[in-house]
Design a protein around this motif. Structure first.
Motif, PDB file in Angstrom:
ATOM      1  N   GLY A 225      74.783  22.243 -10.120  1.00 28.55           N
ATOM      2  CA  GLY A 225      73.418  22.702 -10.352  1.00 28.55           C
ATOM      3  C   GLY A 225      73.406  23.934 -11.232  1.00 28.55           C
ATOM      4  N   GLU A 279      65.617  21.199  -5.692  1.00 28.90           N
ATOM      5  CA  GLU A 279      65.086  20.964  -7.034  1.00 28.90           C
ATOM      6  C   GLU A 279      63.901  21.878  -7.283  1.00 28.90           C
ATOM      7  N   SER A 281      60.273  22.610  -8.244  1.00 24.83           N
ATOM      8  CA  SER A 281      59.031  21.847  -8.103  1.00 24.83           C
ATOM      9  C   SER A 281      57.844  22.737  -8.472  1.00 24.83           C
ATOM     10  N   THR A 295      60.620  25.363  -4.853  1.00 24.99           N
ATOM     11  CA  THR A 295      61.737  24.440  -4.705  1.00 24.99           C
ATOM     12  C   THR A 295      61.422  23.393  -3.649  1.00 24.99           C
TER      13      THR A 295
END
Length: 444
Positions: A225, A279, A281, A295
């Motif tokens: 990541g 992720e 968001s 996130t």
């Protein structure tokens, strides 16, 4: 290494001291400090009288880190027992390749329809001024008014003495951004009108396949990541002039995997798994701070048992959302048919699916790990192409330097034909090897 040679050096045979035998054992498959501790514990248990039976006598074990060996002082009978213990303990542990498949699917279906109207401020009877708008959320009327003001009006007179107004587009009209259909209009100089209709249908498929390889009972961790900076606090008066200052932190966003596998002789793999999926968001705007990232987090923690090369579902979820909205002028928007002129409608359907699957592949020998490496490379065309280009560049540089190398052979051999035997332990591989009909019989 072997028995009787220090550090695996043949030719040096130490003699027995006081009826004892000295042996040096090279142990390439173990860390000496940890291995010595395990062996010493076993010997102490066997030599202790608390169990009722004393198996071993006085034994001394010394670690030689430089040669990766153990120096053992023991009697002849005890040395035979210790040899058997070392033979069973000092083995190369099996490895396991753990593959995770993360499938994330999002389905969106949205449509909206609305009619927006507005009256510009108008003065009545000298002191009364009024104006207003209907369904003007997001200010579409303002966007339409700016667009229409870019038109140039030219007033000319005709032969009859009347007036004709020609509305011509400006040289560079500034069209407003719009999804779907958007149309603006004016009624005289007092009323503005906007009609909006939009629909969208989206599908997002995200498939990720993180993989990690480790040995039996050895924890392994993987993170794939990036880090995202975000403001955690803002304070004033900390420097010259009293300007604002901010503190930042780095937010790790990606896939994190922690796993500890345990392999039993029957090919069953027990795994302790902790997996997280984070992720970005969107973002939330905070006054004085700025945009702070949002996130979406998913965390899985489990202990599962699965056979070699079989796939198991670690977890997942399905989310359905159906949202319908209707807004407008009270009472008027409920009139059949005519109510559409005083209302706006929207319908949003969302479906999200997430499934996380895991598959272990046991690699009993280093040769099996090498075969699996070639197989994985063969399934990565990007890596294969990059290595071809690297070898080609190396070949050209050597030719420029006057070296005449052999042209590189094909980069990858297809290992799939070897998977049936090379992934087996050596003894099983010999048993499953095909018989050559014309092979000469072994010599005496």
């Amino acid at each position: 290494g072997g028995v009787g040679g220090i550090g695996g050096q043949p030719g040096y045979q130490p003699g027995g001291i006081g009826g004892q035998q000295t042996g040096a054992f090279g142990t390439p498959g173990a860390n000496q400090s940890a291995f010595q501790q395990r062996l010493q514990q076993i010997v102490q248990r066997a030599a202790g009288a608390s169990g009722g039976i004393q198996v071993l006598g006085d034994v001394r074990i010394i670690t030689d880190e430089r040669t990766n060996s153990l120096l053992v002082f023991a009697s002849d009978e005890d040395m035979k027992t210790i040899k058997r213990i070392i033979a069973q303990l000092d083995v190369v542990l099996a490895q396991v390749l753990i593959e995770t498949i993360i499938m994330d699917v999002s389905l969106d279906d949205t449509w909206s329809l609305g009619i927006n109207g507005g009256q510009r401020p108008k003065t009545y009877a000298g002191n009364i001024t009024s104006g207003g708008a209907i369904n003007n959320k997001g200010d579409p009327l303002g966007s339409g008014n700016n667009f229409l003001n870019n038109l140039v009006q030219q007033v000319t007179s005709n032969a009859a003495g009347g007036f004709i107004t020609n509305i011509m587009a400006a040289a560079t009209p500034n069209y407003p951004a719009a999804d779907g259909f958007t149309y603006f209009g004016k009624i005289g100089m007092s009323y503005d009108l906007a009609v909006q209709a939009a629909a969208s249908d989206g599908r997002i498929n995200v498939i990720q396949r993180p993989r990690i390889q480790t040995s039996h009972a050895t924890p392994a961790s993987l993170f794939i990541g990036s880090t995202v900076p975000y403001v955690t606090s803002t304070y004033y008066g900390g420097g010259f002039g009293g300007g604002p200052s901010s503190s930042y932190q780095q937010l790790r966003v990606g896939i994190g995997l922690n796993v500890t596998p345990f392999i039993n002789p029957d090919g069953l793999v027990v795994m302790r798994i902790d997996e997280s999926i984070d992720e970005i968001s969107g973002a939330t705007s905070i006054n004085g701070v700025g945009d702070v990232p949002n996130t979406a987090s998913r965390t899985l923690s489990a202990e599962i048992a699965v056979r070699d090369r079989e796939t198991v579902i670690l977890g997942g979820f399905i989310r359905n959302s159906d949202t319908k909205k209707k807004g407008g002028v009270p009472l008027l928007m409920d009139i059949p048919l005519l109510g559409w002129l005083f209302s706006s409608h929207s319908d949003t359907k969302e479906r999200k699916e997430l499934v996380v699957m895991m598959r272990p592949t046991v690699l009993p020998t280093p040769e099996a790990a090498s075969v699996m490496t070639r197989y994985e490379q063969d399934n990565m065309p990007g890596v294969r192409q990059a290595e071809r280009e690297m070898l080609s560049d190396q070949y050209r540089r050597q030719r420029k330097q006057g070296i005449d190398p052999e042209r590189p052979a094909p980069m990858f051999k297809d290992p799939r034909k070897d998977l049936g035997t090379e992934l087996l332990p050596p003894t099983q591989r010999e048993q499953s090897a095909p018989v050559q009909p014309n092979a000469a019989p072994p010599g005496p």
